[in-house]
Design an enzyme around this catalytic site. Structure first.
Site, PDB file in Angstrom:
ATOM      1  N   CYS A 106     -56.108   7.399  76.885  1.00 56.70           N
ATOM      2  CA  CYS A 106     -56.834   6.666  77.931  1.00 56.70           C
ATOM      3  C   CYS A 106     -57.835   5.721  77.269  1.00 56.70           C
ATOM      4  O   CYS A 106     -58.337   6.000  76.174  1.00 56.70           O
ATOM      5  CB  CYS A 106     -57.601   7.616  78.854  1.00 56.70           C
ATOM      6  SG  CYS A 106     -56.566   8.690  79.863  1.00 56.70           S
TER       7      CYS A 106
ATOM      8  N   CYS B 129     -55.646  17.700  79.741  1.00 59.05           N
ATOM      9  CA  CYS B 129     -55.384  16.276  79.979  1.00 59.05           C
ATOM     10  C   CYS B 129     -55.385  16.057  81.484  1.00 59.05           C
ATOM     11  O   CYS B 129     -54.342  16.130  82.139  1.00 59.05           O
ATOM     12  CB  CYS B 129     -54.046  15.848  79.376  1.00 59.05           C
ATOM     13  SG  CYS B 129     -53.668  14.092  79.639  1.00 59.05           S
TER      14      CYS B 129
ATOM     15  N   GLN C 295     -39.718   5.780  85.652  1.00 63.01           N
ATOM     16  CA  GLN C 295     -41.165   5.593  85.783  1.00 63.01           C
ATOM     17  C   GLN C 295     -41.894   6.933  85.707  1.00 63.01           C
ATOM     18  O   GLN C 295     -41.458   7.920  86.301  1.00 63.01           O
ATOM     19  CB  GLN C 295     -41.498   4.886  87.097  1.00 63.01           C
ATOM     20  CG  GLN C 295     -40.971   3.465  87.193  1.00 63.01           C
ATOM     21  CD  GLN C 295     -41.672   2.507  86.245  1.00 63.01           C
ATOM     22  OE1 GLN C 295     -42.704   2.820  85.672  1.00 63.01           O
ATOM     23  NE2 GLN C 295     -41.097   1.322  86.088  1.00 63.01           N
TER      24      GLN C 295
ATOM     25  N   TYR D 206     -31.785  -5.321  84.070  1.00 61.60           N
ATOM     26  CA  TYR D 206     -32.606  -4.316  83.403  1.00 61.60           C
ATOM     27  C   TYR D 206     -32.858  -3.153  84.386  1.00 61.60           C
ATOM     28  O   TYR D 206     -33.999  -2.736  84.595  1.00 61.60           O
ATOM     29  CB  TYR D 206     -33.945  -4.897  82.941  1.00 61.60           C
ATOM     30  CG  TYR D 206     -33.860  -6.155  82.104  1.00 61.60           C
ATOM     31  CD1 TYR D 206     -33.597  -6.098  80.733  1.00 61.60           C
ATOM     32  CD2 TYR D 206     -34.068  -7.410  82.684  1.00 61.60           C
ATOM     33  CE1 TYR D 206     -33.538  -7.258  79.966  1.00 61.60           C
ATOM     34  CE2 TYR D 206     -34.016  -8.569  81.915  1.00 61.60           C
ATOM     35  CZ  TYR D 206     -33.746  -8.491  80.561  1.00 61.60           C
ATOM     36  OH  TYR D 206     -33.701  -9.642  79.807  1.00 61.60           O
TER      37      TYR D 206
ATOM     38  N   GLU E  94     -27.557  -3.045  82.913  1.00 58.80           N
ATOM     39  CA  GLU E  94     -28.430  -2.252  82.047  1.00 58.80           C
ATOM     40  C   GLU E  94     -27.769  -2.053  80.681  1.00 58.80           C
ATOM     41  O   GLU E  94     -26.586  -1.737  80.596  1.00 58.80           O
ATOM     42  CB  GLU E  94     -28.720  -0.892  82.689  1.00 58.80           C
ATOM     43  CG  GLU E  94     -29.420   0.111  81.802  1.00 58.80           C
ATOM     44  CD  GLU E  94     -30.759  -0.372  81.276  1.00 58.80           C
ATOM     45  OE1 GLU E  94     -31.023  -0.153  80.075  1.00 58.80           O
ATOM     46  OE2 GLU E  94     -31.537  -0.963  82.048  1.00 58.80           O
TER      47      GLU E  94
ATOM     48  N   ASP F 130     -36.467  -6.632  85.846  1.00 56.10           N
ATOM     49  CA  ASP F 130     -37.422  -5.598  85.447  1.00 56.10           C
ATOM     50  C   ASP F 130     -37.294  -5.388  83.938  1.00 56.10           C
ATOM     51  O   ASP F 130     -36.833  -4.346  83.478  1.00 56.10           O
ATOM     52  CB  ASP F 130     -37.138  -4.298  86.214  1.00 56.10           C
ATOM     53  CG  ASP F 130     -38.202  -3.235  85.976  1.00 56.10           C
ATOM     54  OD1 ASP F 130     -39.194  -3.517  85.270  1.00 56.10           O
ATOM     55  OD2 ASP F 130     -38.035  -2.112  86.493  1.00 56.10           O
TER      56      ASP F 130
ATOM     57  N   CYS G 297     -44.520  -5.109  83.090  1.00 56.38           N
ATOM     58  CA  CYS G 297     -45.468  -4.100  82.605  1.00 56.38           C
ATOM     59  C   CYS G 297     -46.393  -4.687  81.548  1.00 56.38           C
ATOM     60  O   CYS G 297     -47.230  -3.969  80.997  1.00 56.38           O
ATOM     61  CB  CYS G 297     -44.738  -2.875  82.065  1.00 56.38           C
ATOM     62  SG  CYS G 297     -43.590  -3.223  80.718  1.00 56.38           S
TER      63      CYS G 297
END
Length: 497
Positions: free
Chosen positions: A87, A164, A301, A330, A351, A397, A425
């Site tokens: 993080c 965590c 994801q 993708y 893909e 994607d 992303c």
């Protein structure tokens, strides 16, 4: 050529005001006109920091004290924050994190497109803690026994983790249990100093259906005591257990074995060979009434909220779909493809990962979908062969680096859909590809960022583009080469020395 003098040196303590927060979550302050990156420092704060490196263009420093804190500063919930690299933003209130990411997307896109782009607040979970449904613990051998955890920020030093709170609680607990079971069964942990031993780490996936799957990452093809370990894991709640073989790279230089501590550390987390030693070959997943099957090493994801919100946004931006043809490039394991197939006349998923394609095809059968098909191969090679399909919508994607060379040109000039929906992303890759799409006569119509990974600097963004011959009016000529230069410049501005 005159080289400006660097005004700081390593080990020097400095005081500065933090002007802003960069893409990686580090605060940016200045000593004179010299930029210094300070992790865990917030905009507007006065801090004292110790210089750790001083490059020609910028330096880095460790935060020693916050002399004048931001009103948005909070005490991190996780005791490992700051040491662990998992993080970067736990020292900020959650609303401040969301505002930071929204502003980053808005500024980056507006700069690349040379006009103000409206970016709404992030779609975010009501409860940001416990969102990471995939948990990884790296394992290394120590004289006192196993050490398991995550690597530090910009470091290959392992930080042991006892908790965590950002991760799915049951998945993290089972990951720790898996490490304890392996140690109890005397499975030799991998030693990256010498390249021997077996267990490199464990990966646990949690699904919305309540299943937990464990991947044991092994440097050897057969993990010692794997049957006994699998039995114990099943008793601990694992629905499936797999062994993934990640071979040890032998990096010999000048005829001598390397001596660096990380000399035997692989580039990838997982190897290409995976065997099931308990349970089924795949896990079951269900999102928004669509059923999926997921292989242990295939991409899916890692936030259940994020996956559902991503599906909602992509489907909404592709509308209306009734009677329309869609190509999903993708496509991975079919997360978006199968959801789009509920309304579209037909969907083709493309893909490169054959394992993910097999998952997607199994998912289509499970949902009874006969209006979807999948093709295995690189998007840059396969998309030109699909021009005769005349799709109404193309969904892109791509991986973090953005679309491969030629993909955007093929979409705009050969496929010519009325709409392109782009999932990103990485904000800088998105900016490059968005600018190129506008040059190819597709105008940005709508932007929606998502908080897929709370407490990190990562942000997922969905952008809808509509075909518009006027889109290039006033748009910057933006060849891929020019885009790559922009991307390299953006990343260099925040790269470590």
């Amino acid at each position: 050529m005159h080289t400006p003098r660097v005004p700081v040196r390593p080990e020097q303590d400095v005081e500065m005001v933090i002007d802003t927060v960069g893409h990686d979550g580090d605060g940016l302050g200045k000593v004179g006109n010299y930029v210094v990156f300070v992790p865990r420092a917030m905009a507007g704060e006065r801090v004292r920091a110790r210089i750790t490196s001083a490059g020609r263009k910028h330096g880095r420093a460790d935060l020693l004290a916050v002399l004048e804190p931001s009103a948005d500063r909070v005490t991190p919930r996780c005791p490992h924050f700051g040491a662990c690299g998992g993080c970067q933003l736990q020292h900020m209130t959650y609303p401040a994190q969301l505002e930071l990411k929204q502003l980053r997307v808005q500024r980056t896109l507006s700069h690349a497109l040379r006009r103000d782009i409206e970016v709404p607040p992030l779609a975010a979970p009501a409860q940001p803690w416990g969102q990471r449904s995939k948990v990884v613990l790296h394992v290394e051998r120590r004289p006192s026994g196993y050490r398991a955890g995550l690597y530090g920020q910009r470091s290959r030093s392992l930080v042991p983790l006892d908790e965590c709170p950002a991760s799915h609680a049951a998945a993290f607990a089972l990951a720790r249990k898996a490490v304890q079971i392996c140690e109890r069964q005397r499975v030799p942990a991998f030693d990256r100093r010498y390249g021997d031993g077996a267990l490199r780490g464990v990966l646990v996936r949690a699904t919305s259906t309540g299943q937990l799957g464990v991947v044991l990452i092994s440097a050897s093809a057969a993990l010692p005591q794997e049957r006994a370990v699998a039995t114990a894991l099943a008793d601990a709640g694992a629905a499936a257990v797999w062994v993934n073989h990640l071979p040890t790279p032998m990096r010999v230089r000048d005829g001598a074995l390397p001596t660096r501590v990380d000399a035997f550390e692989p580039v990838h987390l997982l190897g290409s060979e995976t065997r099931c030693v308990h349970g089924n070959d795949r896990l079951d997943e269900e999102l928004l009434d669509v059923r999926y099957v997921v292989s242990p090493t295939a991409f899916f994801q890692t936030s259940l909220f994020g996956a559902e919100e991503l599906v909602r946004q992509v489907v909404a931006m592709a509308e209306p779909l009734a009677g329309k043809k869609v190509i999903d490039a993708y496509c991975g394991s079919g997360l978006l493809t199968l959801a789009l197939a509920r309304s579209a006349a037909s969907v083709i998923g493309v893909e490169d990962d054959a394992l993910a394609v097999a998952d997607a095809e199994a998912g289509a059968r499970r949902n009874g979908r006969d209006n979807v098909r999948f093709i295995a191969g690189p998007a840059q090679r396969l998309l030109p062969t699909l021009a005769t399909e005349a799709p109404d919508v193309v969904v892109l994607d791509p991986p973090r680096a953005g679309c491969h060379a030629g993909v955007l040109e093929t979409v705009a000039q050969a496929l010519r859909p009325r709409r392109v929906v782009y999932v990103a992303c990485d904000t800088d890759s998105l900016a490059r590809d968005a600018a190129r799409l506008e040059e190819l006569e597709y105008a940005v119509e709508r932007v929606q960022p998502l908080d897929m990974f709370p407490f990190t600097h990562h942000v997922e963004t969905v952008v809808a583009f509509a075909r518009n011959p006027q889109a290039r009016t006033g748009a910057k000529r933006f060849s891929r080469a020019a885009g790559e230069r922009l991307l390299a410049k953006a990343r260099a501005s925040r790269a470590p020395d």
